[in-house]
Scaffold this motif. Structure first.
Motif, PDB file in Angstrom:
ATOM      1  N   LYS A  53      71.754 -58.974 -12.210  1.00 28.11           N
ATOM      2  CA  LYS A  53      72.924 -59.158 -13.086  1.00 28.11           C
ATOM      3  C   LYS A  53      72.485 -59.379 -14.537  1.00 28.11           C
ATOM      4  O   LYS A  53      73.167 -58.977 -15.470  1.00 28.11           O
ATOM      5  N   GLU A  54      71.314 -60.005 -14.697  1.00 32.48           N
ATOM      6  CA  GLU A  54      70.776 -60.249 -16.034  1.00 32.48           C
ATOM      7  C   GLU A  54      70.040 -59.026 -16.577  1.00 32.48           C
ATOM      8  O   GLU A  54      69.981 -58.817 -17.794  1.00 32.48           O
ATOM      9  N   PHE A  55      69.454 -58.240 -15.663  1.00 30.37           N
ATOM     10  CA  PHE A  55      68.668 -57.060 -16.063  1.00 30.37           C
ATOM     11  C   PHE A  55      69.248 -55.797 -15.419  1.00 30.37           C
ATOM     12  O   PHE A  55      68.566 -55.114 -14.646  1.00 30.37           O
ATOM     13  N   PRO A  56      70.494 -55.456 -15.743  1.00 34.10           N
ATOM     14  CA  PRO A  56      71.098 -54.261 -15.143  1.00 34.10           C
ATOM     15  C   PRO A  56      70.387 -52.989 -15.600  1.00 34.10           C
ATOM     16  O   PRO A  56      69.960 -52.878 -16.745  1.00 34.10           O
ATOM     17  N   ASP A  57      70.226 -52.064 -14.671  1.00 32.11           N
ATOM     18  CA  ASP A  57      69.602 -50.764 -14.956  1.00 32.11           C
ATOM     19  C   ASP A  57      68.136 -50.882 -15.359  1.00 32.11           C
ATOM     20  O   ASP A  57      67.545 -49.931 -15.885  1.00 32.11           O
ATOM     21  N   LYS A  58      67.525 -52.046 -15.139  1.00 28.51           N
ATOM     22  CA  LYS A  58      66.091 -52.235 -15.410  1.00 28.51           C
ATOM     23  C   LYS A  58      65.354 -52.777 -14.192  1.00 28.51           C
ATOM     24  O   LYS A  58      64.166 -52.519 -14.012  1.00 28.51           O
ATOM     25  N   LEU A  59      66.062 -53.562 -13.403  1.00 29.06           N
ATOM     26  CA  LEU A  59      65.473 -54.204 -12.224  1.00 29.06           C
ATOM     27  C   LEU A  59      66.109 -53.600 -10.974  1.00 29.06           C
ATOM     28  O   LEU A  59      67.328 -53.638 -10.804  1.00 29.06           O
ATOM     29  N   PHE A  60      65.254 -53.057 -10.112  1.00 28.58           N
ATOM     30  CA  PHE A  60      65.734 -52.383  -8.908  1.00 28.58           C
ATOM     31  C   PHE A  60      65.157 -53.052  -7.662  1.00 28.58           C
ATOM     32  O   PHE A  60      64.079 -53.655  -7.709  1.00 28.58           O
ATOM     33  N   LEU A  61      65.868 -52.927  -6.575  1.00 31.50           N
ATOM     34  CA  LEU A  61      65.475 -53.596  -5.329  1.00 31.50           C
ATOM     35  C   LEU A  61      65.650 -52.658  -4.149  1.00 31.50           C
ATOM     36  O   LEU A  61      66.705 -52.035  -3.988  1.00 31.50           O
ATOM     37  N   GLU A  62      64.613 -52.553  -3.348  1.00 33.55           N
ATOM     38  CA  GLU A  62      64.666 -51.868  -2.072  1.00 33.55           C
ATOM     39  C   GLU A  62      64.280 -52.883  -0.993  1.00 33.55           C
ATOM     40  O   GLU A  62      63.199 -53.485  -1.061  1.00 33.55           O
ATOM     41  N   VAL A  63      65.163 -53.099  -0.024  1.00 36.24           N
ATOM     42  CA  VAL A  63      64.899 -54.058   1.050  1.00 36.24           C
ATOM     43  C   VAL A  63      64.640 -53.291   2.346  1.00 36.24           C
ATOM     44  O   VAL A  63      65.471 -52.496   2.786  1.00 36.24           O
ATOM     45  N   ARG A  64      63.471 -53.546   2.938  1.00 30.99           N
ATOM     46  CA  ARG A  64      63.138 -52.934   4.219  1.00 30.99           C
ATOM     47  C   ARG A  64      63.478 -53.917   5.342  1.00 30.99           C
ATOM     48  O   ARG A  64      63.651 -55.111   5.105  1.00 30.99           O
ATOM     49  N   GLN A  65      63.558 -53.425   6.546  1.00 31.07           N
ATOM     50  CA  GLN A  65      64.065 -54.252   7.646  1.00 31.07           C
ATOM     51  C   GLN A  65      63.072 -55.277   8.160  1.00 31.07           C
ATOM     52  O   GLN A  65      63.449 -56.304   8.716  1.00 31.07           O
ATOM     53  N   GLU A  66      61.782 -55.019   7.982  1.00 29.11           N
ATOM     54  CA  GLU A  66      60.780 -55.945   8.506  1.00 29.11           C
ATOM     55  C   GLU A  66      59.480 -55.807   7.733  1.00 29.11           C
ATOM     56  O   GLU A  66      59.300 -54.874   6.956  1.00 29.11           O
ATOM     57  N   LYS A  67      58.582 -56.765   7.972  1.00 30.15           N
ATOM     58  CA  LYS A  67      57.276 -56.736   7.335  1.00 30.15           C
ATOM     59  C   LYS A  67      56.443 -55.625   7.962  1.00 30.15           C
ATOM     60  O   LYS A  67      56.100 -55.681   9.142  1.00 30.15           O
ATOM     61  N   SER A  68      56.117 -54.616   7.155  1.00 31.09           N
ATOM     62  CA  SER A  68      55.470 -53.410   7.690  1.00 31.09           C
ATOM     63  C   SER A  68      54.155 -53.068   7.006  1.00 31.09           C
ATOM     64  O   SER A  68      53.634 -51.971   7.192  1.00 31.09           O
ATOM     65  N   GLY A  69      53.639 -53.972   6.183  1.00 32.03           N
ATOM     66  CA  GLY A  69      52.347 -53.723   5.563  1.00 32.03           C
ATOM     67  C   GLY A  69      52.444 -53.327   4.102  1.00 32.03           C
ATOM     68  O   GLY A  69      53.392 -52.656   3.687  1.00 32.03           O
ATOM     69  N   LEU A  70      51.438 -53.743   3.350  1.00 26.56           N
ATOM     70  CA  LEU A  70      51.402 -53.480   1.915  1.00 26.56           C
ATOM     71  C   LEU A  70      51.422 -51.991   1.602  1.00 26.56           C
ATOM     72  O   LEU A  70      52.139 -51.532   0.706  1.00 26.56           O
ATOM     73  N   GLY A  71      50.631 -51.229   2.354  1.00 23.47           N
ATOM     74  CA  GLY A  71      50.532 -49.807   2.083  1.00 23.47           C
ATOM     75  C   GLY A  71      51.848 -49.090   2.226  1.00 23.47           C
ATOM     76  O   GLY A  71      52.240 -48.288   1.368  1.00 23.47           O
ATOM     77  N   THR A  72      52.580 -49.375   3.296  1.00 22.63           N
ATOM     78  CA  THR A  72      53.866 -48.697   3.496  1.00 22.63           C
ATOM     79  C   THR A  72      54.890 -49.143   2.454  1.00 22.63           C
ATOM     80  O   THR A  72      55.771 -48.365   2.079  1.00 22.63           O
ATOM     81  N   ALA A  73      54.773 -50.390   1.980  1.00 24.46           N
ATOM     82  CA  ALA A  73      55.667 -50.850   0.906  1.00 24.46           C
ATOM     83  C   ALA A  73      55.421 -50.039  -0.364  1.00 24.46           C
ATOM     84  O   ALA A  73      56.380 -49.609  -1.038  1.00 24.46           O
ATOM     85  N   TYR A  74      54.152 -49.829  -0.698  1.00 27.16           N
ATOM     86  CA  TYR A  74      53.850 -49.034  -1.892  1.00 27.16           C
ATOM     87  C   TYR A  74      54.241 -47.569  -1.712  1.00 27.16           C
ATOM     88  O   TYR A  74      54.747 -46.944  -2.655  1.00 27.16           O
ATOM     89  N   ILE A  75      54.026 -47.013  -0.535  1.00 29.12           N
ATOM     90  CA  ILE A  75      54.435 -45.632  -0.300  1.00 29.12           C
ATOM     91  C   ILE A  75      55.943 -45.496  -0.485  1.00 29.12           C
ATOM     92  O   ILE A  75      56.434 -44.541  -1.113  1.00 29.12           O
ATOM     93  N   HIS A  76      56.685 -46.459   0.034  1.00 34.88           N
ATOM     94  CA  HIS A  76      58.138 -46.490  -0.168  1.00 34.88           C
ATOM     95  C   HIS A  76      58.460 -46.514  -1.667  1.00 34.88           C
ATOM     96  O   HIS A  76      59.314 -45.760  -2.146  1.00 34.88           O
ATOM     97  N   GLY A  77      57.743 -47.373  -2.390  1.00 37.17           N
ATOM     98  CA  GLY A  77      57.959 -47.478  -3.831  1.00 37.17           C
ATOM     99  C   GLY A  77      57.559 -46.221  -4.584  1.00 37.17           C
ATOM    100  O   GLY A  77      58.250 -45.799  -5.531  1.00 37.17           O
ATOM    101  N   PHE A  78      56.458 -45.596  -4.178  1.00 37.17           N
ATOM    102  CA  PHE A  78      56.018 -44.352  -4.820  1.00 37.17           C
ATOM    103  C   PHE A  78      57.076 -43.259  -4.653  1.00 37.17           C
ATOM    104  O   PHE A  78      57.417 -42.549  -5.603  1.00 37.17           O
ATOM    105  N   LYS A  79      57.568 -43.110  -3.432  1.00 33.89           N
ATOM    106  CA  LYS A  79      58.553 -42.057  -3.173  1.00 33.89           C
ATOM    107  C   LYS A  79      59.832 -42.307  -3.968  1.00 33.89           C
ATOM    108  O   LYS A  79      60.421 -41.376  -4.533  1.00 33.89           O
TER     109      LYS A  79
END
Length: 243
Positions: A53-79
């Protein structure tokens, strides 16, 4: 639109998340942040939603369903980042072990110095680590030496997790083929960039261990790195022979 996004994966980082977001945004108006949260029980994602709300259009969030590892989090972010128009895509921890003040140093290494990948390196000018026990410093330092020996990469900090990639580097890598999800993920990404002959620059930084929250490092993650490096190298040799 800003040409840079900083990807920060989180799991139970409620103690750090607001401070790291504010610190990153202080570095430049040319930055966006993507938080990839693994459904943290401590409600890290809820805090990020409040800050959006303070940083609209600058701060984005993707929530995954479970803890799946650092690598898959970054791959999600890269894509996610490649689906936008960012030219520079960062990896960065949430716990201040990577100093936000160094973000622009890595950016300049790619934007002005011709690097395709810029690594925030703990070991390129000696050992620049604060608040780690000597046993962990030695383990990390020797791990990078080991990786360098096995792979042939001329990189001093092969396990570093503070990295800036130019867009074309990530576009050239089939992200669906990235195998490792833990400590070895950082090594694998650098190795893939190295094999494609991208220019990799190491930027000296001081790494400071977290003072809040809990470390995610485990013996299984370390084991993945040790044995994964050998299989990764052998696979690259096999692929070279059949080309």
């Amino acid at each position: 639109m800003p040409d840079t996004v900083v990807i920060i994966p989180t799991y139970n980082e409620i103690e750090n998340i607001e401070a790291i977001i504010r610190a990153v945004f202080l570095q430049s108006d040319n930055l966006h942040i993507l938080i990839v949260d693994d459904n943290s029980p401590d409600l890290t994602a809820l805090k990020v939603k409040e800050l959006q709300k303070e940083f609209p259009d600058k701060l984005f969030l993707e929530v995954r369903q479970e803890k799946s590892g650092l690598g898959t989090a970054y791959i999600h972010g890269f894509k996610w980042s490649l689906s936008k128009s960012y030219n520079y895509i960062f990896e960065m921890d949430a716990d201040f072990s990577h100093n936000p003040n160094d973000i622009m140093k890595l950016y300049e290494a790619c934007h002005k110095e011709g690097g395709d990948v810029a690594i925030g390196s703990r070991y390129v000018t000696g050992v620049n680590v604060v608040n780690w026990p000597m046993s962990r410093v030695l383990m990390s330092y020797l791990a990078s030496k080991y990786v360098r020996l096995i792979t042939g990469m001329r990189i001093h900090d092969t396990t570093a997790g503070f990295v800036c990639y130019k867009r074309e580097v990530l576009e050239s890598i089939d992200l669906n083929t990235v195998k490792f999800i833990g400590y070895a993920f950082q090594i694998e990404m650098k190795f893939k960039a190295y094999l494609k002959e991208f220019r990799i620059i190491e930027v000296p930084v001081i790494f400071t261990d977290r003072t809040r929250g809990e470390s995610k490092l485990s013996s299984g993650i370390i084991s993945e790195a040790i044995f994964g490096v050998i299989s990764m190298k052998l696979k690259s040799l096999f692929n070279k022979k059949i080309r």
